[in-house]
Write a protein that holds these residues in place. Structure first.
Motif, PDB file in Angstrom:
ATOM      1  N   TRP A  61       1.908  -0.726  -7.973  1.00 45.42           N
ATOM      2  CA  TRP A  61       1.843   0.207  -9.389  1.00 45.42           C
ATOM      3  C   TRP A  61       0.751   1.137  -9.008  1.00 45.42           C
ATOM      4  O   TRP A  61       0.690   2.320  -9.433  1.00 45.42           O
ATOM      5  N   LEU A  62      -0.433   0.737  -8.456  1.00 45.86           N
ATOM      6  CA  LEU A  62      -1.447   1.921  -8.087  1.00 45.86           C
ATOM      7  C   LEU A  62      -1.113   2.673  -7.123  1.00 45.86           C
ATOM      8  O   LEU A  62      -1.289   3.911  -7.179  1.00 45.86           O
ATOM      9  N   ASN A  63      -0.215   2.499  -6.162  1.00 47.97           N
ATOM     10  CA  ASN A  63       0.240   3.157  -5.136  1.00 47.97           C
ATOM     11  C   ASN A  63       1.099   4.364  -5.613  1.00 47.97           C
ATOM     12  O   ASN A  63       1.473   5.361  -4.723  1.00 47.97           O
ATOM     13  N   GLN A  64       1.604   4.262  -6.864  1.00 44.90           N
ATOM     14  CA  GLN A  64       2.302   5.417  -7.549  1.00 44.90           C
ATOM     15  C   GLN A  64       1.546   6.646  -7.584  1.00 44.90           C
ATOM     16  O   GLN A  64       2.095   7.567  -7.543  1.00 44.90           O
ATOM     17  N   ALA A  65       0.216   6.246  -7.761  1.00 43.17           N
ATOM     18  CA  ALA A  65      -0.729   7.501  -7.933  1.00 43.17           C
ATOM     19  C   ALA A  65      -1.232   7.699  -6.501  1.00 43.17           C
ATOM     20  O   ALA A  65      -1.382   8.869  -6.318  1.00 43.17           O
ATOM     21  N   ALA A  66      -1.340   6.825  -5.755  1.00 42.64           N
ATOM     22  CA  ALA A  66      -1.925   7.264  -4.141  1.00 42.64           C
ATOM     23  C   ALA A  66      -0.949   7.911  -3.220  1.00 42.64           C
ATOM     24  O   ALA A  66      -1.206   8.681  -2.391  1.00 42.64           O
ATOM     25  N   ARG A  67       0.402   7.361  -3.451  1.00 39.96           N
ATOM     26  CA  ARG A  67       1.451   7.844  -2.709  1.00 39.96           C
ATOM     27  C   ARG A  67       1.293   7.901  -1.352  1.00 39.96           C
ATOM     28  O   ARG A  67       1.381   8.582  -0.432  1.00 39.96           O
ATOM     29  N   VAL A  68       0.818   6.539  -0.833  1.00 33.89           N
ATOM     30  CA  VAL A  68       0.611   6.129   0.662  1.00 33.89           C
ATOM     31  C   VAL A  68       1.948   5.821   1.190  1.00 33.89           C
ATOM     32  O   VAL A  68       2.893   5.119   0.691  1.00 33.89           O
ATOM     33  N   PRO A  69       2.347   6.393   2.237  1.00 37.47           N
ATOM     34  CA  PRO A  69       3.525   6.138   3.120  1.00 37.47           C
ATOM     35  C   PRO A  69       3.954   4.378   3.198  1.00 37.47           C
ATOM     36  O   PRO A  69       2.962   3.787   3.380  1.00 37.47           O
ATOM     37  N   LEU A  70       5.125   4.134   3.138  1.00 36.56           N
ATOM     38  CA  LEU A  70       5.625   2.759   3.180  1.00 36.56           C
ATOM     39  C   LEU A  70       4.975   2.268   4.558  1.00 36.56           C
ATOM     40  O   LEU A  70       4.678   1.174   4.894  1.00 36.56           O
ATOM     41  N   ARG A  71       5.111   3.122   5.834  1.00 41.36           N
ATOM     42  CA  ARG A  71       4.963   2.687   7.149  1.00 41.36           C
ATOM     43  C   ARG A  71       3.240   2.224   7.093  1.00 41.36           C
ATOM     44  O   ARG A  71       2.965   1.473   8.049  1.00 41.36           O
ATOM     45  N   HIS A  72       2.324   3.173   6.654  1.00 42.24           N
ATOM     46  CA  HIS A  72       0.980   2.940   6.598  1.00 42.24           C
ATOM     47  C   HIS A  72       0.794   1.623   5.821  1.00 42.24           C
ATOM     48  O   HIS A  72      -0.171   0.738   6.138  1.00 42.24           O
ATOM     49  N   THR A  73       1.117   1.226   4.631  1.00 40.06           N
ATOM     50  CA  THR A  73       0.927   0.029   4.028  1.00 40.06           C
ATOM     51  C   THR A  73       1.678  -1.251   4.688  1.00 40.06           C
ATOM     52  O   THR A  73       1.139  -2.153   4.812  1.00 40.06           O
ATOM     53  N   LEU A  74       2.672  -0.934   5.481  1.00 35.45           N
ATOM     54  CA  LEU A  74       3.244  -2.115   6.166  1.00 35.45           C
ATOM     55  C   LEU A  74       2.372  -2.344   7.339  1.00 35.45           C
ATOM     56  O   LEU A  74       2.091  -3.558   7.863  1.00 35.45           O
ATOM     57  N   PHE A  75       1.839  -1.429   7.985  1.00 40.04           N
ATOM     58  CA  PHE A  75       0.815  -1.491   9.203  1.00 40.04           C
ATOM     59  C   PHE A  75      -0.361  -2.265   8.818  1.00 40.04           C
ATOM     60  O   PHE A  75      -0.914  -3.515   9.385  1.00 40.04           O
ATOM     61  N   CYS A  76      -1.124  -2.048   7.449  1.00 41.56           N
ATOM     62  CA  CYS A  76      -1.966  -2.470   6.985  1.00 41.56           C
ATOM     63  C   CYS A  76      -1.928  -4.108   6.631  1.00 41.56           C
ATOM     64  O   CYS A  76      -2.644  -4.852   6.799  1.00 41.56           O
ATOM     65  N   LEU A  77      -0.609  -4.399   6.113  1.00 43.86           N
ATOM     66  CA  LEU A  77      -0.297  -5.631   5.758  1.00 43.86           C
ATOM     67  C   LEU A  77      -0.058  -6.411   7.171  1.00 43.86           C
ATOM     68  O   LEU A  77      -0.577  -7.779   6.893  1.00 43.86           O
ATOM     69  N   ALA A  78       0.636  -6.065   8.121  1.00 40.64           N
ATOM     70  CA  ALA A  78       0.572  -6.723   9.360  1.00 40.64           C
ATOM     71  C   ALA A  78      -0.839  -6.817   9.978  1.00 40.64           C
ATOM     72  O   ALA A  78      -1.006  -7.714  10.421  1.00 40.64           O
ATOM     73  N   TRP A  79      -1.591  -5.966   9.864  1.00 43.86           N
ATOM     74  CA  TRP A  79      -2.892  -6.240  10.649  1.00 43.86           C
ATOM     75  C   TRP A  79      -3.629  -7.266   9.874  1.00 43.86           C
ATOM     76  O   TRP A  79      -4.556  -7.945  10.576  1.00 43.86           O
TER      77      TRP A  79
END
Length: 360
Positions: A61-79
């Motif tokens: 929900w917060l990312n709707q304002a940040a617009r961080v790409p999905l590949r970057h969020t998946l990388f951070c989640l896996a990290w």
């Protein structure tokens, strides 16, 4: 050779990052399985999955304002789930052994939980944001910069001074990878503040990384508690009696503490690191750019250490710290998220014009 030379650096770096994260996943799975057993690992992973959709939903929900790409969020989640937990388990073990050997058992465990563990874990989680900012391809100097360098070497003193002012200043921010959500604003007095989208991006990246870390850590603690409860039940009543919920008090207590009372604890800690890094990368004030990232990291470590210290204060001390520190910090984070969404919703979409404006 031509095909190899034409291979893009981002593709190579992405493949290497995926292989490294896969190796960390296998290693952390083996480390957790050693401490919990196979059944405890499955039970711990199942219970750790329960609070995950709520935390990720709030960050989405917060990312709707940040617009961080999905590949970057998946990388951070896996990290956070694989790399940061692997480093944390190994480093925490070494630090605990060192402190116990030099400070004694009780004092060594206290120092490890309140100082060494926050330092190691927050540094390991915050490294994900720095990895995203590493340059993935070599930057070539432009022709104008080379011309300025030649003028600075071969010209008279007055022209050398002019050429020195024309050359762009090299700093840490100019050498990092340019990301759209960490875009630096022009250095003016009227636009010295950071963009709300930038602040939201830092909080989202830090929170997603900590969410993956909390999942693996919860799986470890819940699986270990389930294995201990199962062993104590077998030692007391054997295999003949039907199991009940009272036989797994340790598992229930651990789940209530980590899954219900504090599912946003780790995202709150690392969000401070992300906010500090976002301010440091985008602010126009030089002193704030130098102090923002270290301050955010130190605040996350201090809050993490206080949270770990509250576990040794008993029930009343823990509830006091929880009510006076964690609840206000969580409320401040919620107010920040609502403010960011409200600020980004007010801004018109690019290409649209306000009513009554003159379109040339």
């Amino acid at each position: 050779m031509r095909r190899t030379a034409g291979l893009r650096h981002p593709a190579v770096s992405s493949a290497l990052a995926a292989l490294a994260l896969a190796g960390c996943a296998v290693l952390i799975l083996q480390l957790v399985q050693r401490q919990t057993g196979t059944t405890g690992l499955l039970v711990g992973m199942g219970l750790a999955m329960l609070p995950l959709p709520f935390v990720l939903g709030a960050l989405a929900w917060l990312n709707q304002a940040a617009r961080v790409p999905l590949r970057h969020t998946l990388f951070c989640l896996a990290w956070g789930a694989f790399a940061a937990t692997t480093v944390a388990i190994m480093a925490n073990g070494w630090a605990s052994d060192f402190l116990i050997a030099h400070q004694g058992s009780s004092r060594g465990e206290t120092l490890g939980a309140e100082f060494a563990t926050p330092l190691i874990e927050e540094t390991a989680k915050g490294a994900a944001l720095l990895v995203l900012l590493l340059p993935v391809r070599r930057r070539l100097r432009c022709r104008a910069e080379r011309t300025c360098a030649v003028l600075a070497r071969r010209s008279p003193a007055a022209l050398r001074r002019s050429a020195h002012h024309l050359r762009p200043r090299r700093g840490l921010r100019s050498r990092l990878r340019p990301l759209p959500y960490f875009h630096r604003r022009p250095r003016t007095r009227t636009r010295a503040r950071s963009n709300p989208r930038t602040l939201a991006a830092g909080a989202v990246l830090g929170g997603v990384t900590a969410c993956g870390f909390a999942f693996t850590e919860n799986a470890l603690y819940l699986g270990r508690a389930f294995t201990d409860d199962q062993q104590s039940r077998l030692d007391s009543i054997g295999l003949g009696a039907t199991p009940s919920l009272r036989d797994f008090d340790g598992t229930v207590h651990t789940f209530v503490l980590r899954g219900l009372l504090s599912p946003f604890a780790h995202p709150l800690f690392t969000a401070l690191t992300g906010l500090g890094l976002a301010v440091g990368l985008t602010t126009a004030r030089r002193w704030l750019a130098r102090l923002a990232a270290p301050t955010g990291l130190l605040l996350s470590m201090a809050l993490h250490g206080t949270w770990n210290a509250a576990a040794g204060l008993g029930t009343h001390g823990f509830l006091l710290v929880y009510g006076l520190l964690m609840v206000p910090c969580f409320a401040a984070l919620v107010c920040f998220a609502v403010w960011v969404r409200a600020r980004t919703a007010r801004r018109p979409v690019r290409g649209e014009h306000r009513v009554g404006s003159v379109v040339p």
